[in-house]
Design an enzyme around this catalytic site. Structure first.
Site, mmCIF file in Angstrom:
data_model
loop_
_atom_site.group_PDB
_atom_site.id
_atom_site.type_symbol
_atom_site.label_atom_id
_atom_site.label_comp_id
_atom_site.label_asym_id
_atom_site.label_seq_id
_atom_site.Cartn_x
_atom_site.Cartn_y
_atom_site.Cartn_z
ATOM 1 N N CYS A 240 0.812 -1.219 0.000
ATOM 2 C CA CYS A 240 0.000 0.000 0.000
ATOM 3 C C CYS A 240 0.844 1.267 0.000
ATOM 4 O O CYS A 240 0.356 2.321 -0.410
ATOM 5 C CB CYS A 240 -0.946 0.000 1.195
ATOM 6 N N ASN A 373 -0.368 -1.524 -7.265
ATOM 7 C CA ASN A 373 -0.294 -2.596 -6.258
ATOM 8 C C ASN A 373 -1.590 -3.375 -6.247
ATOM 9 O O ASN A 373 -1.874 -4.126 -7.161
ATOM 10 C CB ASN A 373 0.035 -1.987 -4.891
ATOM 11 N N GLU A 374 -2.415 -3.156 -5.235
ATOM 12 C CA GLU A 374 -3.690 -3.881 -5.137
ATOM 13 C C GLU A 374 -4.791 -2.988 -5.674
ATOM 14 O O GLU A 374 -5.532 -2.384 -4.904
ATOM 15 C CB GLU A 374 -3.985 -4.174 -3.671
HETATM 16 O O1 AHR Z 1 1.353 -6.596 3.278
HETATM 17 C C1 AHR Z 1 0.519 -5.664 3.875
HETATM 18 C C2 AHR Z 1 -0.472 -5.073 2.894
HETATM 19 O O2 AHR Z 1 -1.351 -6.030 2.428
HETATM 20 C C3 AHR Z 1 0.110 -4.513 1.650
HETATM 21 O O3 AHR Z 1 0.550 -3.226 1.827
HETATM 22 C C4 AHR Z 1 -1.027 -4.536 0.700
HETATM 23 O O4 AHR Z 1 -0.621 -4.688 -0.623
HETATM 24 C C5 AHR Z 1 -1.894 -5.643 1.206
HETATM 25 O O5 AHR Z 1 -3.187 -5.228 1.392
#
Ligand code: AHR
Length: 653
Positions: A240, A373-374
């Site tokens: 994140c 990322n996500e």
């Molecule tokens: O690994 C912790 C968090 O988990 C990361 O920042 C994110 O990509 C996921 O939600």
């Protein structure tokens, strides 16, 4: 004669009955059918500055808020006497605040500042620490000096040195100080001695014994723990934090390179701790992209940077205006292109020059880049495509990784996978934080994946035993080991895997479980760490087919197995997890060998524990570790006693 046949018949019947009762299990390993290549970067690590992973952790700086630029400028510091904050004509404009220390009026206490470190400062007896500070004389006087003291948790001085400040312009001063005691919760105290006044900035303290002895270096024990995993790929800098709480606080790699004093402070996306909201978690960027690339090289892993796709963390920002409009993505795309140039460009290129000036004229040989990322929703593909077009046009050989969102299934996930196929990314990043049972139930997850799709990158995964405080317990490790047999079996489509998160400070974490825990002095390897390490060191080069009743071994009767051929060592490596309580007697028939071929047993290791809730602790760090084990080879049959709740690795030469 009849009697002889009767005995044989009886033995066969006994064996059949025993096998039916679960006594003997027969696996088949076809030694002729060497399958798909296992990518050399299959097993890797994922680094994020969460849980004090970088500042306060791997990055060996011991002073918190070293440049006084936290929003509360004196956070982490106690001051006494005549101490003033200033920001006029700063030596480092990106971190503008500095301190002026003056001789106190006669009725005031001595002028001093002291720093609390990251939940204390860890000192080790007889180790030396490099103290450095930028300083200048503001109002010159005859003798102006700093007295620098290492303080233990009882407020005793355990190391001391003096430093004369002798110049009227900003200059870097450095001394080393030896600690005569070990303490995990020390402090750093600095007195100003003299008349007139001086200004100071970027007050820093590092152990001299960093990873590879580098200045601005990494904590040696933590970096060593990464090296010892033998990782094939190193994903950084998050998570994140790539996205930021908002766009302004996203990880901006360009701010993380160049002179360390002038890398601007950033608020960390994880700016809270599990127990309190004290908002003291900032990114100094001291461990920036140059340091990440260097670390990847040191540990022999492919560097895999992830960059912002122009979407702020979608968990925190639901409104469209929080993100960069597609039409305004230009600078973000340029950042991605410039990053590739920073890593791979010649010393004559703009960003290759920055890398060269930082000390690395040779390229870092970057092969992969993750965009976002996500992320989720249509916002993601409509931005991603802009990056893909630009990167493919300029760097056609760079492999692009897209995201399938924060979970391993459901509408979001299906939508994004369809989009990733349409956009023809090279790999799709999947994330799964799920209970142990999910991992046990999903060992066959990839057996049915479309082989014509982009490859899979299991970019963040960990078994979360929510019923047991999300501890890094043996159950979580065992279930990961079981699931990973499925990753390995499907190495034709699963090309990379990285457990998450990597690090957690015992006094300052936001998330668990984590692969490696640490305090200010010690490192604690979890059972999960050892599982990753066993895979990392036994990756092999090609998948080898191992079956039970002609099927992949993916949980039948609590058993999981996979096998690889190792072209370097010329051996098969079989991995077996017995997730059940009872021991299993396993015979592996090594089929198809050349006539006259002789199989011998190589090194074998196992992890086993009767207590699924068992964990490693700082008091007992080696409670759960791999141990040597053995098996029996007779002709072309390998017989293994797979103990209940065990993970074993068997080499067959
Ligand atoms: O690994 C912790 C968090 O988990 C990361 O920042 C994110 O990509 C996921 O939600």
């Amino acid at each position: 004669m009849m009697k002889y046949f009767f005995v044989i018949f009886l033995a066969a019947c006994m064996q059949f009955i025993y096998a039916q009762q679960g006594g003997i299990v027969e696996f088949e390993l076809d030694t002729r059918k060497i399958g798909a290549a296992v990518q050399p970067y299959m097993w890797g690590i994922f680094f994020e500055d969460i849980n004090f992973g970088a500042d306060g952790g791997l990055y060996a700086e011991l002073v918190k808020n070293r440049s006084f630029d936290f929003p509360q400028n004196l956070m982490g510091w106690r001051v006494a006497g005549d101490v003033r904050l200033r920001s006029d004509n700063p030596p480092f404009p990106n971190n503008p605040v500095y301190l002026q220390l003056s001789a106190p009026d006669h009725d005031k206490r001595r002028t001093a500042i002291d720093n609390e470190g990251f939940r204390g400062i860890g000192y080790k007896k007889d180790e030396t620490y490099r103290f450095s500070v930028w300083a200048k004389r503001e109002i010159p006087a005859e003798s102006q000096k700093l007295v620098v003291e290492l303080i233990n948790s009882r407020n005793d001085v355990i190391g001391r040195q003096e430093l004369s400040i002798d110049d009227d312009t900003w200059k870097l001063y450095e001394i080393t100080i030896k600690a005569n005691e070990t303490d995990a919760k020390g402090r750093l105290r600095i007195f100003y001695v003299g008349q007139g006044s001086i200004c100071i900035d970027h007050v820093s303290l590092f152990p001299t014994d960093t990873w590879k002895g580098r200045k601005n270096g990494l904590r040696k024990d933590l970096a060593q723990a990464l090296y010892d995993l033998n990782p094939g790929v190193f994903r950084f800098p998050g998570g994140c934090i790539v996205e930021g709480t908002d766009l302004a606080t996203r990880y901006d790699w360009k701010k993380s390179v160049g002179q360390v004093e002038n890398r601007p402070l950033n608020q960390n996306r994880w700016n809270y701790t599990h127990s309190r909201h004290d908002f003291d978690y900032f990114q100094s960027y001291g461990m920036g992209f140059y340091e990440f690339f260097l670390l990847a090289k040191d540990i022999g892993a492919e560097p895999l940077p992830i960059v912002s796709v122009g979407l702020a963390c979608q968990f925190e920002n639901t409104e469209e205006h929080a993100h960069v409009p597609v039409a305004e993505l230009g600078p973000y795309v340029q950042d991605a292109l410039d990053l590739i140039e920073f890593a791979n460009g010649p010393a004559t290129s703009t960003w290759g020059k920055v890398r060269t000036e930082m000390g690395h004229p040779e390229p870092f040989d970057l092969k992969f880049i993750g965009i976002g990322n996500e992320q989720w929703g249509k916002e993601y593909p409509e931005r991603l495509v802009v990056f893909i077009e630009a990167i493919r046009a300029k760097y056609p050989n760079i492999k692009i990784i897209g995201s399938s969102g924060p979970g391993p299934d459901g509408e979001r996930f299906d939508y994004l996978w369809t989009e990733m196929k349409r956009l023809k990314v090279d790999l799709v990043d999947e994330h799964y934080y799920r209970p142990p049972q999910w991992f046990l139930d999903n060992a066959a997850r990839y057996d049915t994946y479309d082989r014509k799709s982009p490859a899979v990158f299991a970019g963040e995964y960990a078994s979360h035993d929510r019923d047991n405080g999300r501890e890094n317990n043996y159950l979580s490790a065992l279930s990961e080991a079981a699931f990973m047999t499925g990753l390995e079996r499907n190495a034709d489509i699963v090309h990379m895997c990285t457990y998450a998160p990597l690090f957690a400070h015992i006094d300052a974490w936001q998330w668990k479980p984590d692969l490696i825990w640490f305090d200010n002095l010690n490192v604690l390897k979890t059972p999960n760490y050892y599982v990753q390490q066993l895979y990392g060191h036994n990756a092999g080069s090609h998948v080898a087919p191992i079956t039970w009743n002609k099927k992949p071994i993916a949980g039948q009767d609590g058993l999981y197995a996979s096998a690889v051929w190792d072209e370097n060592e010329k051996c098969f490596i079989v991995k077996i997890v017995n997730a059940g309580k009872e021991d299993k007697n396993i015979r592996i028939n090594l089929n198809g060998a050349r006539r006259g071929a002789v199989f011998t047993l190589g090194d074998c290791v196992k992890m086993q524990n009767n207590n699924l809730q068992a964990i490693n602790t700082f008091e007992q760090p080696f409670g759960i570790v791999p141990q040597k084990t053995t098996a029996l080879i007779d002709g072309n049959v390998l017989t293994i006693n797979a103990e209940g709740q065990s993970f074993g690795i068997y080499k067959i030469k």
